[in-house]
Design an enzyme around this catalytic site. Structure first.
Site, mmCIF file in Angstrom:
data_model
loop_
_atom_site.group_PDB
_atom_site.id
_atom_site.type_symbol
_atom_site.label_atom_id
_atom_site.label_comp_id
_atom_site.label_asym_id
_atom_site.label_seq_id
_atom_site.Cartn_x
_atom_site.Cartn_y
_atom_site.Cartn_z
ATOM 1 N N ARG A 92 0.854 -1.188 0.000
ATOM 2 C CA ARG A 92 0.000 0.000 0.000
ATOM 3 C C ARG A 92 0.890 1.238 0.000
ATOM 4 O O ARG A 92 1.766 1.385 0.861
ATOM 5 C CB ARG A 92 -0.895 -0.007 1.237
ATOM 6 C CG ARG A 92 -1.698 1.270 1.382
ATOM 7 C CD ARG A 92 -2.603 1.272 2.617
ATOM 8 N NE ARG A 92 -3.313 2.554 2.640
ATOM 9 C CZ ARG A 92 -3.340 3.375 3.676
ATOM 10 N NH1 ARG A 92 -2.729 3.082 4.810
ATOM 11 N NH2 ARG A 92 -3.985 4.522 3.603
ATOM 12 N N HIS A 137 -3.180 10.896 0.587
ATOM 13 C CA HIS A 137 -2.636 10.664 1.928
ATOM 14 C C HIS A 137 -1.997 11.984 2.405
ATOM 15 O O HIS A 137 -0.804 12.059 2.647
ATOM 16 C CB HIS A 137 -1.633 9.510 1.912
ATOM 17 C CG HIS A 137 -1.424 8.871 3.262
ATOM 18 N ND1 HIS A 137 -1.551 7.523 3.471
ATOM 19 C CD2 HIS A 137 -1.104 9.405 4.456
ATOM 20 C CE1 HIS A 137 -1.297 7.254 4.752
ATOM 21 N NE2 HIS A 137 -1.023 8.374 5.367
ATOM 22 N N GLU A 182 -7.644 8.396 6.342
ATOM 23 C CA GLU A 182 -7.862 8.944 7.681
ATOM 24 C C GLU A 182 -8.422 10.362 7.718
ATOM 25 O O GLU A 182 -7.796 11.275 8.258
ATOM 26 C CB GLU A 182 -6.554 8.904 8.493
ATOM 27 C CG GLU A 182 -6.063 7.507 8.747
ATOM 28 C CD GLU A 182 -4.882 7.458 9.737
ATOM 29 O OE1 GLU A 182 -4.489 8.518 10.247
ATOM 30 O OE2 GLU A 182 -4.384 6.361 9.979
ATOM 31 N N ASN A 324 -7.737 1.662 9.829
ATOM 32 C CA ASN A 324 -6.433 1.986 10.410
ATOM 33 C C ASN A 324 -6.608 2.046 11.918
ATOM 34 O O ASN A 324 -7.437 2.816 12.417
ATOM 35 C CB ASN A 324 -5.925 3.348 9.926
ATOM 36 C CG ASN A 324 -5.629 3.359 8.428
ATOM 37 O OD1 ASN A 324 -5.891 2.394 7.725
ATOM 38 N ND2 ASN A 324 -5.079 4.461 7.957
ATOM 39 N N TYR A 326 -4.582 1.748 15.901
ATOM 40 C CA TYR A 326 -3.359 1.637 16.707
ATOM 41 C C TYR A 326 -3.637 1.415 18.196
ATOM 42 O O TYR A 326 -3.059 0.534 18.797
ATOM 43 C CB TYR A 326 -2.490 2.894 16.535
ATOM 44 C CG TYR A 326 -1.911 3.013 15.144
ATOM 45 C CD1 TYR A 326 -0.668 2.464 14.840
ATOM 46 C CD2 TYR A 326 -2.614 3.629 14.119
ATOM 47 C CE1 TYR A 326 -0.136 2.542 13.556
ATOM 48 C CE2 TYR A 326 -2.096 3.704 12.831
ATOM 49 C CZ TYR A 326 -0.854 3.168 12.556
ATOM 50 O OH TYR A 326 -0.343 3.231 11.290
ATOM 51 N N GLU A 389 -3.925 -0.129 8.019
ATOM 52 C CA GLU A 389 -2.781 0.283 8.854
ATOM 53 C C GLU A 389 -2.932 -0.302 10.243
ATOM 54 O O GLU A 389 -4.009 -0.278 10.826
ATOM 55 C CB GLU A 389 -2.704 1.811 9.026
ATOM 56 C CG GLU A 389 -2.048 2.533 7.894
ATOM 57 C CD GLU A 389 -1.893 4.034 8.148
ATOM 58 O OE1 GLU A 389 -1.661 4.424 9.313
ATOM 59 O OE2 GLU A 389 -2.008 4.783 7.164
#
Ligand SMILES: *[C@@H]1O[C@H](CO)[C@@H](O)[C@H](O)[C@H]1NC(C)=O
Ligand SMILES: *[C@@H]1O[C@H](CO)[C@@H](O)[C@H](O)[C@H]1NC(C)=O
Ligand SMILES: *[C@@H]1O[C@H](CO)[C@@H](O)[C@H](O)[C@H]1NC(C)=O
Ligand SMILES: *[C@@H]1O[C@H](CO)[C@@H](O)[C@H](O)[C@H]1NC(C)=O
Length: 480
Positions: A92, A137, A182, A324, A326, A389
């Site tokens: 990606r 992005h 995002e 995505n 985290y 992600e």
């Protein structure tokens, strides 16, 4: 003690070695501004991140910029060697809009930019690595920011024109597209709080304007693809949305509602209009922003409404949901008084913290990831999800990155649990990131790479970390 628990956790994981489903794919990820460098050569135009880092070095943690970054523009052949070595199914990466269209408009295409991406895509394919391409992005052409950037509704039209050029140029070979990466992060942090390019401080206003333009831009690109390219190119197109997992701080009704509200207002902000049956922003978001706007004496809501036609146009415009993720946070109810600047945070009405006692660490909470995948499954009727992600950031130069190794194993384990035990329709896992790189306003201080990059060496020497071996082994053995 901490290492000991870590070792125990790993032992338990290794004890239950499990097969990865055959149709599940692995990849790694980068973004143009963060790795390419070559910011002002071969016809590339200026991006908002070029402008921001050059005019406000003091707002970047180490006062750095992306002028050279990993120099992927020149070192891309080595990057592909790395991807080959890792054995990834796909890679990606993002196209730099101002490298292809220097002033942002579709009237002038930069041939060197096109050549660069053609070479890159062709070489990936030659090595059996599928390109998964992000159109946007975060590196907006500065010329478009001069017109208001994403707070200008016309940006949706310019984005559609750019997407058209990208589909025309690369769509014969690129079969998976992500329109925008995002929106929560860049709308809230850069058009709301001003933390990063384009450095607009307009919390609770600029972020919502940005959010609406993004939804329309995404939908226009999706419909364009269906209309003009789907039949001949046969690809899939989606969007990458980011969110933390929000775990209720206590079992009180207020905190349970607050945690749900955060997910709705951070993730549902985009996911609801695109993926839910009803379309539109989440009800709770409309109610709260409308109500607070009224109490703040705004004559209209700070959240720009979606018209019936817009809701219809946006609904269902994704073949997959890019996720995505985290971190996990404990979230509780918090009532902000009506005074001072509005903000998305005040609109959400939450407080959050992490638990220092989480094992293996507050930064590595795989159960939150699994709960998030389940929440998406329930909320949006089990859509096709690609993890676009997931990764681990640290401030270390060490090649023996044991914490990242732990993170990779536990998070892939969480995906497998979500797929096999919970029936979540997740088909891809993308590690962020292939290389240490330019982490936006954090500069080069925080590292996410499977490969270490020596930013003092002229050729930005890349060296595999222990985590590269871990990831490679998982892919090669197709087993955890
Ligand atoms: C490009 O940027 C570098 C700084 O990164 C500067 O030294 C150089 O002069 C610039 N080149 C051109 C052609 O503007
Ligand atoms: C909430 O209740 C559940 C089920 O009874 C329990 O497992 C959990 O620990 C409680 N959470 C908190 C934060 O008290
Ligand atoms: C809104 O207007 C009312 C009436 O003039 C005033 O009492 C109130 O303080 C204003 N609220 C804010 C947040 O400015
Ligand atoms: C990069 O430079 C280092 C020393 O400066 C050298 O050892 C290494 O082979 C070079 N790498 C490549 C891919 O050229």
């Amino acid at each position: 003690m901490y290492r000991f628990i870590l070792a125990l956790v790993l032992l338990v994981c290794e004890g239950t070695s499990r097969k990865i489903p055959k149709d599940f794919k692995f990849g790694t990820s980068t973004a143009a501004f963060q790795v390419e460098g070559a910011w002002n050569v071969s016809g590339k135009g200026e991006s908002i991140w070029d402008r921001f880092t050059h005019s406000h070095p003091e707002l970047v943690r180490d006062h750095s910029n992306g002028d050279v970054a990993c120099d992927t523009y020149h070192e891309w052949r080595e990057d592909i060697e790395i991807l080959k070595d890792l054995g990834v199914d796909f890679h990606r990466f993002s196209l730099s809009w101002p490298r292809i269209l220097p002033d942002g408009f579709a009237r002038r295409i930069n041939p060197d930019g096109v050549r660069f991406y053609n070479d890159f895509i062709n070489k990936l394919l030659k090595n059996n690595i599928e390109p998964l391409v992000t159109l946007y992005h975060w590196d907006l052409p500065q010329r478009l920011q001069d017109l208001g950037g994403w707070t200008n509704p016309d940006m949706a039209v310019y984005f559609e024109e750019y997407a058209k050029i990208a589909f025309e140029l690369f769509g014969d070979r690129v079969k998976r597209w992500i329109t925008i990466n995002e929106p929560h992060s860049f709308c809230e942090f850069t058009y709301g709080y001003g933390h990063g390019a384009p450095h607009i401080f307009s919390p609770g206003i600029g972020d919502y304007l940005c959010g609406k333009t993004v939804l329309i831009a995404h939908a226009r690109a999706y419909h364009l693809y269906q209309r003009e390219f789907k039949k001949s190119q046969g690809g899939k197109i989606g969007i990458s949305l980011d969110t933390n997992w929000a775990e209720p701080m206590t079992n009180s009704t207020e905190d349970i509602k607050a945690a749900e509200r955060q997910l709705e207002m951070e993730f549902g902000w985009w996911a609801n209009p695109i993926f839910s049956n009803t379309g539109d922003y989440p009800e709770v978001m409309k109610q709260r922003v409308d109500e607070r706007s009224r109490l703040e004496n705004f004559t209209i809501s700070r959240l720009p409404a979606l018209t019936t036609d817009e809701i219809k146009m946006i609904k269902g415009t994704a073949d997959f949901l890019g996720l995505n993720h985290y971190h996990t946070w404990l979230v509780g109810d918090h009532d902000f008084p009506i005074d001072g600047e509005p903000s998305h945070e005040k609109d959400m009405g939450i407080k959050s913290r992490q638990d220092p006692n989480w094992k293996p660490s507050p930064q590595i909470v795989p159960w939150g990831f699994r709960k998030l995948m389940n929440w998406i499954k329930e909320k949006y009727n089990n859509p096709l999800v690609y993890i676009t992600e997931n990764g681990y950031g640290d401030i270390s130069e060490a090649l023996e990155d044991h914490d990242r190794v732990t993170q990779i194993k536990l998070f892939i384990q969480a995906v497998m649990d979500a797929v096999e035990k919970d029936g979540c329709n997740v088909k891809r896992y993308t590690y962020w990131s292939t290389l240490d790189n330019m982490e936006w306003s954090l500069g080069y201080t925080v590292k996410f790479g499977l490969y270490h990059v020596d930013f003092t060496s002229p050729n930005r020497t890349r060296t595999p970390k222990l985590s590269a071996k871990t990831f490679k082994d998982i892919i090669r053995k197709r087993q955890l």
